[in-house]
Design a protein around this motif. Structure first.
Motif, PDB file in Angstrom:
ATOM      1  N   ALA A  41      46.152 115.494 161.464  1.00  0.00           N
ATOM      2  CA  ALA A  41      46.016 115.122 160.048  1.00  0.00           C
ATOM      3  C   ALA A  41      46.037 113.600 159.899  1.00  0.00           C
ATOM      4  CB  ALA A  41      47.139 115.752 159.223  1.00  0.00           C
ATOM      5  N   MET A  42      46.759 112.926 160.794  1.00  0.00           N
ATOM      6  CA  MET A  42      46.836 111.459 160.709  1.00  0.00           C
ATOM      7  C   MET A  42      45.490 110.836 161.095  1.00  0.00           C
ATOM      8  SD  MET A  42      50.654 111.139 162.377  1.00  0.00           S
ATOM      9  CE  MET A  42      50.993 109.424 161.984  1.00  0.00           C
ATOM     10  N   ARG A  44      42.682 112.344 160.807  1.00  0.00           N
ATOM     11  CA  ARG A  44      41.784 112.700 159.695  1.00  0.00           C
ATOM     12  C   ARG A  44      41.965 111.726 158.517  1.00  0.00           C
ATOM     13  NH1 ARG A  44      39.729 118.200 159.581  1.00  0.00           N
ATOM     14  NH2 ARG A  44      40.047 119.122 161.625  1.00  0.00           N
ATOM     15  N   ALA A  45      43.229 111.327 158.253  1.00  0.00           N
ATOM     16  CA  ALA A  45      43.495 110.414 157.135  1.00  0.00           C
ATOM     17  C   ALA A  45      42.837 109.051 157.384  1.00  0.00           C
ATOM     18  CB  ALA A  45      45.002 110.255 156.930  1.00  0.00           C
ATOM     19  N   VAL A  46      42.895 108.575 158.623  1.00  0.00           N
ATOM     20  CA  VAL A  46      42.246 107.289 158.934  1.00  0.00           C
ATOM     21  C   VAL A  46      40.724 107.432 158.784  1.00  0.00           C
ATOM     22  CG1 VAL A  46      41.842 105.544 160.728  1.00  0.00           C
ATOM     23  CG2 VAL A  46      44.131 106.519 160.429  1.00  0.00           C
ATOM     24  N   THR A  47      40.202 108.598 159.152  1.00  0.00           N
ATOM     25  CA  THR A  47      38.758 108.845 159.000  1.00  0.00           C
ATOM     26  C   THR A  47      38.374 108.816 157.515  1.00  0.00           C
ATOM     27  OG1 THR A  47      38.892 110.238 160.955  1.00  0.00           O
ATOM     28  CG2 THR A  47      36.896 110.456 159.621  1.00  0.00           C
ATOM     29  N   LEU A  48      39.243 109.413 156.692  1.00  0.00           N
ATOM     30  CA  LEU A  48      38.977 109.394 155.243  1.00  0.00           C
ATOM     31  C   LEU A  48      38.975 107.952 154.733  1.00  0.00           C
ATOM     32  CD1 LEU A  48      38.609 111.062 152.637  1.00  0.00           C
ATOM     33  CD2 LEU A  48      41.096 111.102 152.419  1.00  0.00           C
ATOM     34  N   PHE A  49      39.910 107.137 155.240  1.00  0.00           N
ATOM     35  CA  PHE A  49      39.955 105.720 154.858  1.00  0.00           C
ATOM     36  C   PHE A  49      38.609 105.056 155.188  1.00  0.00           C
ATOM     37  CE2 PHE A  49      40.495 101.271 155.824  1.00  0.00           C
ATOM     38  CZ  PHE A  49      41.309 100.799 154.809  1.00  0.00           C
ATOM     39  N   CYS A  50      38.093 105.347 156.385  1.00  0.00           N
ATOM     40  CA  CYS A  50      36.804 104.751 156.803  1.00  0.00           C
ATOM     41  C   CYS A  50      35.682 105.175 155.856  1.00  0.00           C
ATOM     42  CB  CYS A  50      36.452 105.198 158.230  1.00  0.00           C
ATOM     43  SG  CYS A  50      37.555 104.569 159.465  1.00  0.00           S
ATOM     44  N   LEU A  51      35.675 106.457 155.509  1.00  0.00           N
ATOM     45  CA  LEU A  51      34.612 106.966 154.630  1.00  0.00           C
ATOM     46  C   LEU A  51      34.719 106.326 153.241  1.00  0.00           C
ATOM     47  CD1 LEU A  51      34.705 110.741 155.666  1.00  0.00           C
ATOM     48  CD2 LEU A  51      32.750 109.186 155.972  1.00  0.00           C
ATOM     49  N   ASN A  86      54.818 119.421 155.229  1.00  0.00           N
ATOM     50  CA  ASN A  86      54.568 118.016 154.923  1.00  0.00           C
ATOM     51  C   ASN A  86      53.081 117.798 154.681  1.00  0.00           C
ATOM     52  OD1 ASN A  86      57.250 117.003 155.256  1.00  0.00           O
ATOM     53  ND2 ASN A  86      57.018 117.347 157.449  1.00  0.00           N
ATOM     54  N   ASP A  87      52.758 117.193 153.548  1.00  0.00           N
ATOM     55  CA  ASP A  87      51.367 116.830 153.263  1.00  0.00           C
ATOM     56  C   ASP A  87      51.145 115.407 153.747  1.00  0.00           C
ATOM     57  OD1 ASP A  87      50.939 119.229 152.049  1.00  0.00           O
ATOM     58  OD2 ASP A  87      50.837 118.438 149.990  1.00  0.00           O
ATOM     59  N   VAL A  88      49.946 115.128 154.222  1.00  0.00           N
ATOM     60  CA  VAL A  88      49.660 113.783 154.701  1.00  0.00           C
ATOM     61  C   VAL A  88      49.215 112.886 153.535  1.00  0.00           C
ATOM     62  CG1 VAL A  88      47.226 114.201 155.381  1.00  0.00           C
ATOM     63  CG2 VAL A  88      48.589 112.497 156.603  1.00  0.00           C
ATOM     64  N   GLU A  98      41.774 116.699 150.909  1.00  0.00           N
ATOM     65  CA  GLU A  98      40.545 115.941 151.204  1.00  0.00           C
ATOM     66  C   GLU A  98      40.255 115.812 152.703  1.00  0.00           C
ATOM     67  OE1 GLU A  98      39.017 112.052 149.121  1.00  0.00           O
ATOM     68  OE2 GLU A  98      40.982 112.659 148.368  1.00  0.00           O
ATOM     69  N   ILE A  99      41.322 115.721 153.510  1.00  0.00           N
ATOM     70  CA  ILE A  99      41.084 115.520 154.959  1.00  0.00           C
ATOM     71  C   ILE A  99      40.505 116.757 155.633  1.00  0.00           C
ATOM     72  CG2 ILE A  99      42.829 113.719 155.301  1.00  0.00           C
ATOM     73  CD1 ILE A  99      44.509 116.083 156.665  1.00  0.00           C
ATOM     74  N   ARG A 100      40.501 117.892 154.929  1.00  0.00           N
ATOM     75  CA  ARG A 100      39.936 119.122 155.524  1.00  0.00           C
ATOM     76  C   ARG A 100      38.453 119.255 155.249  1.00  0.00           C
ATOM     77  NH1 ARG A 100      44.056 119.708 158.866  1.00  0.00           N
ATOM     78  NH2 ARG A 100      45.932 119.244 157.760  1.00  0.00           N
ATOM     79  N   GLN A 101      37.884 118.281 154.497  1.00  0.00           N
ATOM     80  CA  GLN A 101      36.466 118.382 154.150  1.00  0.00           C
ATOM     81  C   GLN A 101      35.571 118.151 155.367  1.00  0.00           C
ATOM     82  OE1 GLN A 101      36.006 115.495 151.061  1.00  0.00           O
ATOM     83  NE2 GLN A 101      36.972 116.792 149.498  1.00  0.00           N
ATOM     84  N   LEU A 102      34.359 118.704 155.256  1.00  0.00           N
ATOM     85  CA  LEU A 102      33.402 118.645 156.368  1.00  0.00           C
ATOM     86  C   LEU A 102      33.090 117.216 156.798  1.00  0.00           C
ATOM     87  CD1 LEU A 102      31.742 120.520 158.152  1.00  0.00           C
ATOM     88  CD2 LEU A 102      29.847 120.253 156.539  1.00  0.00           C
TER      89      LEU A 102
END
Ligand code: DC
Length: 235
Positions: A41-42, A44-51, A86-88, A98-102
């Motif tokens: 999940a961590m 994924r969270a950094v990936t979301l930041f990039c997007l 725990n939610d990220v 949001e981090i579970r999105q395609l």
């Protein structure tokens, strides 16, 4: 005295994607009254930041721009009483859904292969394990994050069975699916995780293999709890 009253240990759960690592790790943490951390999940969270920040252009991560921004990324967890997990959070905002999105899934392998990203997150993960009593699942937990973990489990299952489980999950959620595509995706992710230069997926020498191809969830929980009990007895 129950297992959860005993001396606290670190439990590392690594393995292939779609093996049910989080399901097992979550349940073991619940039964032992330990903290559960989903290290994927961590990433994924950094990936979301990039997007969100336009750092992924034409499918590729803009490395220099990401390096510049690494110090402004904060990943943390917040307890969710509704799910008892725990939610990220990314820079303070809850991004668990949001981090579970395609879009995130499509780019996370690339982001997780970046050395600077791994250094940032591994340091945070090690801090979380400081007072033990933690179950963390991922790819490098027993090899890099907690090489001294008292118990290391390496999960695997037949590739077609994993694909079938993912297929059933998606059918249950009414999502459009194609079995062959899922199988291809799982095979590719395994290959990517195993062959990347930075912290590739490896079984730690002292990890115990859990092949759950033909095991029910309950059988897996029981199996792991027995290993926890045996390990704690030896402390
Ligand atoms: O477990 P998951 O599918 O949510 O993980 C997402 C991605 O992050 C996947 O590409 C593997 C990577 N990952 C990693 O490199 N190291 C970890 N400790 C956890 C996940």
């Amino acid at each position: 005295m129950t297992l959860s009253d005993e001396k606290k240990i670190i439990i590392a759960v690594d393995g292939y994607s779609s093996c049910g690592k989080s399901t097992v790790a979550k349940e073991i943490a619940r039964q032992l009254n330990y903290v559960f951390i989903d290290s994927g999940a961590m990433y994924r969270a950094v990936t979301l930041f990039c997007l969100r920040n336009g750092l992924i252009v034409d499918g590729a991560v803009n490395l220099p721009a990401l390096q510049d921004k690494l110090s402004s990324i904060s990943v943390s967890f917040i307890y969710n009483p509704a799910t008892s997990h725990n939610d990220v959070c990314l820079n303070g905002g809850n991004v668990e859904q949001e981090i579970r999105q395609l879009a995130v899934a499509q780019h996370v392998s690339q982001v997780a292969a970046i050395a600077g990203v791994r250094q940032l997150l591994v340091a945070q993960q090690q801090e979380m394990g400081r007072s033990k009593g933690i179950v963390m699942d991922g790819r490098d937990i027993g090899t890099v994050v907690f090489p001294e973990a008292e118990l290391k489990i390496f999960m695997t299952a037949d590739t077609r069975i994993r694909a079938l489980r993912r297929y059933d999950e998606m059918i249950a959620k009414n999502e459009p699916v194609n079995f062959e595509e899922i199988l291809k995706n799982i095979t590719e992710r395994d290959r990517y995780d195993e062959t990347r230069a930075e912290s590739p997926l490896r079984r730690a020498k002292d990890a115990i293999v859990l092949d759950n191809s033909i095991m029910t969830r309950e059988e897996q929980f029981k199996w792991v709890l027995e290993k926890v009990e045996e390990r704690i007895k030896k402390l």
